[in-house]
Scaffold this motif. Structure first.
Motif, PDB file in Angstrom:
ATOM      1  N   ARG A  27       0.837  -1.134   0.103  1.00 39.08           N
ATOM      2  CA  ARG A  27       0.089   0.008  -0.098  1.00 39.08           C
ATOM      3  C   ARG A  27       0.936   1.380   0.015  1.00 39.08           C
ATOM      4  O   ARG A  27       0.141   2.315  -0.217  1.00 39.08           O
ATOM      5  CB  ARG A  27      -1.010   0.011   1.246  1.00 39.08           C
ATOM      6  N   GLU A  28       2.395   1.194   0.278  1.00 35.70           N
ATOM      7  CA  GLU A  28       2.886   2.292   0.299  1.00 35.70           C
ATOM      8  C   GLU A  28       3.412   2.702  -1.284  1.00 35.70           C
ATOM      9  O   GLU A  28       3.479   1.921  -2.048  1.00 35.70           O
ATOM     10  CB  GLU A  28       4.084   2.006   1.054  1.00 35.70           C
ATOM     11  N   THR A  29       3.900   3.868  -1.303  1.00 35.60           N
ATOM     12  CA  THR A  29       4.520   4.325  -2.718  1.00 35.60           C
ATOM     13  C   THR A  29       6.031   3.971  -2.880  1.00 35.60           C
ATOM     14  O   THR A  29       6.672   4.232  -1.842  1.00 35.60           O
ATOM     15  CB  THR A  29       4.454   5.814  -2.884  1.00 35.60           C
ATOM     16  N   SER A  30       6.173   2.911  -3.945  1.00 32.57           N
ATOM     17  CA  SER A  30       7.539   2.776  -4.243  1.00 32.57           C
ATOM     18  C   SER A  30       8.560   3.947  -4.365  1.00 32.57           C
ATOM     19  O   SER A  30       8.182   5.150  -4.784  1.00 32.57           O
ATOM     20  CB  SER A  30       7.664   1.969  -5.594  1.00 32.57           C
ATOM     21  N   ALA A  31       9.726   3.681  -3.882  1.00 28.74           N
ATOM     22  CA  ALA A  31      10.902   4.689  -3.967  1.00 28.74           C
ATOM     23  C   ALA A  31      11.040   4.939  -5.674  1.00 28.74           C
ATOM     24  O   ALA A  31      10.881   4.135  -6.363  1.00 28.74           O
ATOM     25  CB  ALA A  31      12.245   4.145  -3.375  1.00 28.74           C
ATOM     26  N   SER A  32      11.437   6.409  -5.646  1.00 30.91           N
ATOM     27  CA  SER A  32      11.700   6.587  -6.961  1.00 30.91           C
ATOM     28  C   SER A  32      13.094   6.506  -7.529  1.00 30.91           C
ATOM     29  O   SER A  32      13.346   6.810  -8.537  1.00 30.91           O
ATOM     30  CB  SER A  32      11.391   8.218  -6.964  1.00 30.91           C
ATOM     31  N   SER A  33      13.978   6.144  -6.655  1.00 31.42           N
ATOM     32  CA  SER A  33      15.255   5.783  -7.052  1.00 31.42           C
ATOM     33  C   SER A  33      15.747   4.614  -6.346  1.00 31.42           C
ATOM     34  O   SER A  33      15.275   4.329  -5.112  1.00 31.42           O
ATOM     35  CB  SER A  33      16.227   6.844  -6.890  1.00 31.42           C
ATOM     36  N   VAL A  34      16.942   4.147  -7.043  1.00 27.77           N
ATOM     37  CA  VAL A  34      17.542   2.800  -6.238  1.00 27.77           C
ATOM     38  C   VAL A  34      18.220   2.977  -4.918  1.00 27.77           C
ATOM     39  O   VAL A  34      18.181   2.542  -3.933  1.00 27.77           O
ATOM     40  CB  VAL A  34      18.701   2.126  -7.220  1.00 27.77           C
ATOM     41  N   GLN A  35      18.621   4.416  -4.913  1.00 31.58           N
ATOM     42  CA  GLN A  35      19.518   5.022  -4.029  1.00 31.58           C
ATOM     43  C   GLN A  35      18.477   4.915  -2.590  1.00 31.58           C
ATOM     44  O   GLN A  35      18.703   4.557  -1.503  1.00 31.58           O
ATOM     45  CB  GLN A  35      20.023   6.369  -3.949  1.00 31.58           C
ATOM     46  N   GLU A  36      17.221   5.401  -2.778  1.00 32.95           N
ATOM     47  CA  GLU A  36      16.049   5.454  -1.790  1.00 32.95           C
ATOM     48  C   GLU A  36      15.780   4.151  -1.249  1.00 32.95           C
ATOM     49  O   GLU A  36      15.704   3.993  -0.039  1.00 32.95           O
ATOM     50  CB  GLU A  36      15.116   6.079  -2.421  1.00 32.95           C
ATOM     51  N   MET A  37      15.879   2.961  -2.353  1.00 27.42           N
ATOM     52  CA  MET A  37      15.516   1.852  -1.631  1.00 27.42           C
ATOM     53  C   MET A  37      16.697   1.225  -0.777  1.00 27.42           C
ATOM     54  O   MET A  37      16.288   0.607   0.278  1.00 27.42           O
ATOM     55  CB  MET A  37      15.412   0.811  -3.068  1.00 27.42           C
ATOM     56  N   ALA A  38      17.976   1.669  -1.189  1.00 27.06           N
ATOM     57  CA  ALA A  38      19.045   1.189  -0.190  1.00 27.06           C
ATOM     58  C   ALA A  38      18.907   1.899   1.065  1.00 27.06           C
ATOM     59  O   ALA A  38      18.904   1.182   2.129  1.00 27.06           O
ATOM     60  CB  ALA A  38      20.282   1.523  -0.953  1.00 27.06           C
ATOM     61  N   GLU A  39      18.490   3.207   0.984  1.00 24.64           N
ATOM     62  CA  GLU A  39      18.365   3.816   2.350  1.00 24.64           C
ATOM     63  C   GLU A  39      17.255   3.223   3.199  1.00 24.64           C
ATOM     64  O   GLU A  39      17.349   3.012   4.553  1.00 24.64           O
ATOM     65  CB  GLU A  39      17.886   5.180   2.245  1.00 24.64           C
TER      66      GLU A  39
END
Length: 251
Positions: free
Chosen positions: A45-57
């Protein structure tokens, strides 16, 4: 020590299937943690990160929130492997070891190797207009050689995957956000300063294994190729993956 398992585009922790249990059995004294990216699985239900770096964080903060302290060991597939590279580049001191499975990285790999062109029409149509059943059927067909060759194996897996998708549906918007993040990510020129093992399936029907071959040569890191497996290497041959990880550690 903690092993962190990271899946790929549109996948979630449950897609590790029996592999996570087998991996835990091979590492009885270590913690095995599977994480979902925002937009997938328990976080659908959450919005996916807009970048790979945000996913890592996100992964870094999630592990700390759960009480797991670094250093971590990462085992990662496809988009998850991009996240692992971004993490290793930004915070190498938090990681002791990284295993990348069937990844592809710009600018080191051309776009026509990163996603085989023959899959473009089917993927685009199915993602936009296909049912959950058709989407999961397509994903299984192009990511697993074992399931493609053995319908007895494929049928229960497909039922599980369809149940996951219905129980924790990923939105089309989040699919595109994750795909855009993967396409826009640019990996470092040099190999991250820590032990790195690459694994790839020579029969990968989604990502050309030349991506792993070229990257391993450029970064001068160990590469092991499975002659019969496809993109979802942990699904096609979990035992082989576990053996390569153990052999690399012993070396």
């Amino acid at each position: 020590m903690t092993w962190v398992l990271l899946r790929g585009l549109m996948r979630e922790s449950r897609h590790w299937g029996e592999f996570a249990t087998q991996f835990q059995a091979a590492h009885p004294d270590e913690d095995i943690v599977t994480l979902d990216f925002p937009g997938n699985g328990v976080l659908h239900r959450e919005t996916s990160a807009s970048s790979v770096q945000e996913m890592a964080e996100f992964c870094r903060h999630e592990l700390k929130k759960r009480g797991y302290a670094p250093p971590y060991q990462l085992l990662s597939v496809s988009l998850g492997a991009m996240v692992a590279v971004a993490w290793a580049d930004a915070h190498p001191e938090e990681l002791s070891r990284v295993v990348l499975i069937n990844t592809s990285l710009a600018p080191h790999n051309p776009f026509y190797h990163r996603l085989r062109p023959k899959n473009y029409p089917a993927l685009l149509f199915t993602m936009l207009f296909g049912s959950v059943a058709k989407r999961e059927q397509l994903i299984l067909r192009i990511t697993s050689t074992t399931s493609k060759q053995n319908t007895t194996v494929a049928e229960p897996i497909l039922k599980q995957w369809q149940a996951y998708a219905e129980n924790s549906p990923i939105s089309v918007r989040n699919i595109w956000r994750q795909l855009r993040a993967a396409l826009c990510y640019r990996a470092p020129a040099q190999k991250p300063a820590l032990p790195l093992l690459m694994l790839a399936g020579e029969q990968d029907d989604l990502v050309n294994p030349q991506c792993s071959i070229r990257l391993a040569k450029k970064w001068q890191c160990e590469l092991c190729l499975h002659p019969a497996a496809g993109h979802d290497l942990p699904l096609d041959d979990a035992t082989w993956v576990i053996q390569q990880v153990a052999a690399d550690h012993a070396a």
